[in-house]
Design a protein around this motif. Structure first.
Motif, short mmCIF file in Angstrom:
data_model
loop_
_atom_site.label_atom_id
_atom_site.label_comp_id
_atom_site.label_asym_id
_atom_site.label_seq_id
_atom_site.Cartn_x
_atom_site.Cartn_y
_atom_site.Cartn_z
N SER A 66 0.84 -1.20 0.00
CA SER A 66 0.00 0.00 0.00
C SER A 66 0.88 1.24 0.00
O SER A 66 2.04 1.21 0.42
N ARG A 67 0.32 2.34 -0.44
CA ARG A 67 1.04 3.61 -0.45
C ARG A 67 1.50 3.96 0.97
O ARG A 67 2.64 4.39 1.16
N GLN A 68 0.64 3.77 1.95
CA GLN A 68 1.00 4.09 3.33
C GLN A 68 2.17 3.24 3.82
O GLN A 68 3.06 3.74 4.50
N HIS A 69 2.18 1.96 3.45
CA HIS A 69 3.28 1.08 3.84
C HIS A 69 4.59 1.55 3.21
O HIS A 69 5.64 1.58 3.88
N LEU A 70 4.55 1.94 1.94
CA LEU A 70 5.75 2.43 1.26
C LEU A 70 6.26 3.72 1.91
O LEU A 70 7.47 3.90 2.08
N ILE A 71 5.33 4.61 2.29
CA ILE A 71 5.72 5.86 2.96
C ILE A 71 6.38 5.56 4.30
O ILE A 71 7.42 6.14 4.62
N LYS A 72 5.81 4.64 5.07
CA LYS A 72 6.40 4.28 6.37
C LYS A 72 7.80 3.71 6.20
O LYS A 72 8.71 4.05 6.97
N ASN A 73 7.99 2.85 5.20
CA ASN A 73 9.33 2.30 4.95
C ASN A 73 10.32 3.39 4.57
O ASN A 73 11.46 3.40 5.04
N CYS A 77 13.69 4.63 6.65
CA CYS A 77 15.03 4.72 6.06
C CYS A 77 15.63 6.10 6.31
O CYS A 77 16.80 6.21 6.64
N TRP A 78 14.84 7.14 6.13
CA TRP A 78 15.32 8.50 6.38
C TRP A 78 15.72 8.67 7.84
O TRP A 78 16.72 9.29 8.14
N TRP A 79 14.91 8.14 8.75
CA TRP A 79 15.18 8.25 10.18
C TRP A 79 16.52 7.57 10.51
O TRP A 79 17.35 8.14 11.21
N SER A 82 19.47 9.56 9.13
CA SER A 82 19.76 10.79 9.86
C SER A 82 20.47 10.52 11.18
O SER A 82 21.13 11.40 11.72
N GLU A 83 20.37 9.31 11.69
CA GLU A 83 21.05 8.94 12.94
C GLU A 83 22.53 8.67 12.72
O GLU A 83 23.29 8.67 13.67
N LEU A 84 22.93 8.43 11.47
CA LEU A 84 24.33 8.12 11.18
C LEU A 84 25.17 9.31 11.27
O LEU A 84 25.62 10.14 11.47
#
Length: 84
Positions: A66-73, A77-79, A82-84
């Motif tokens: 689903s679009r929502q699932h892709l957005i969450k993934n 990844c961005w989160w 950004s921690e690195l």
């Protein structure tokens, strides 16, 4: 699917909606992954290494998740990045 004794079971039938299989086939071709998509036949993909397996998974996700699932993934990844 049948495989000969010289193969290491690298060919796989991809269970995807008939209306999506041509687009998946074209994307896999762009990625250099060997696959076959014949009229009225399932999509068959040859996976020879872990990179090809991940690429196949990713392409299938684009068409099945689903679009929502892709957005969450993507956000996850961005989160992590950004921690690195």
């Amino acid at each position: 699917m049948n495989s000969s004794s010289t193969e290491t079971n690298t060919r796989h039938v991809v269970d995807i909606k008939w209306e999506d299989r041509w687009q998946v086939y074209l994307r896999l071709q762009e990625l250099g992954i060997l696959c076959v998509c014949e009229t009225n036949q399932p999509l068959t993909v040859e996976i020879n290494n872990p990179t090809a397996a991940i690429q196949l998974w990713s392409v299938i996700q684009q068409f099945t998740a689903s679009r929502q699932h892709l957005i969450k993934n993507l956000e996850a990844c961005w989160w992590k990045t950004s921690e690195l």
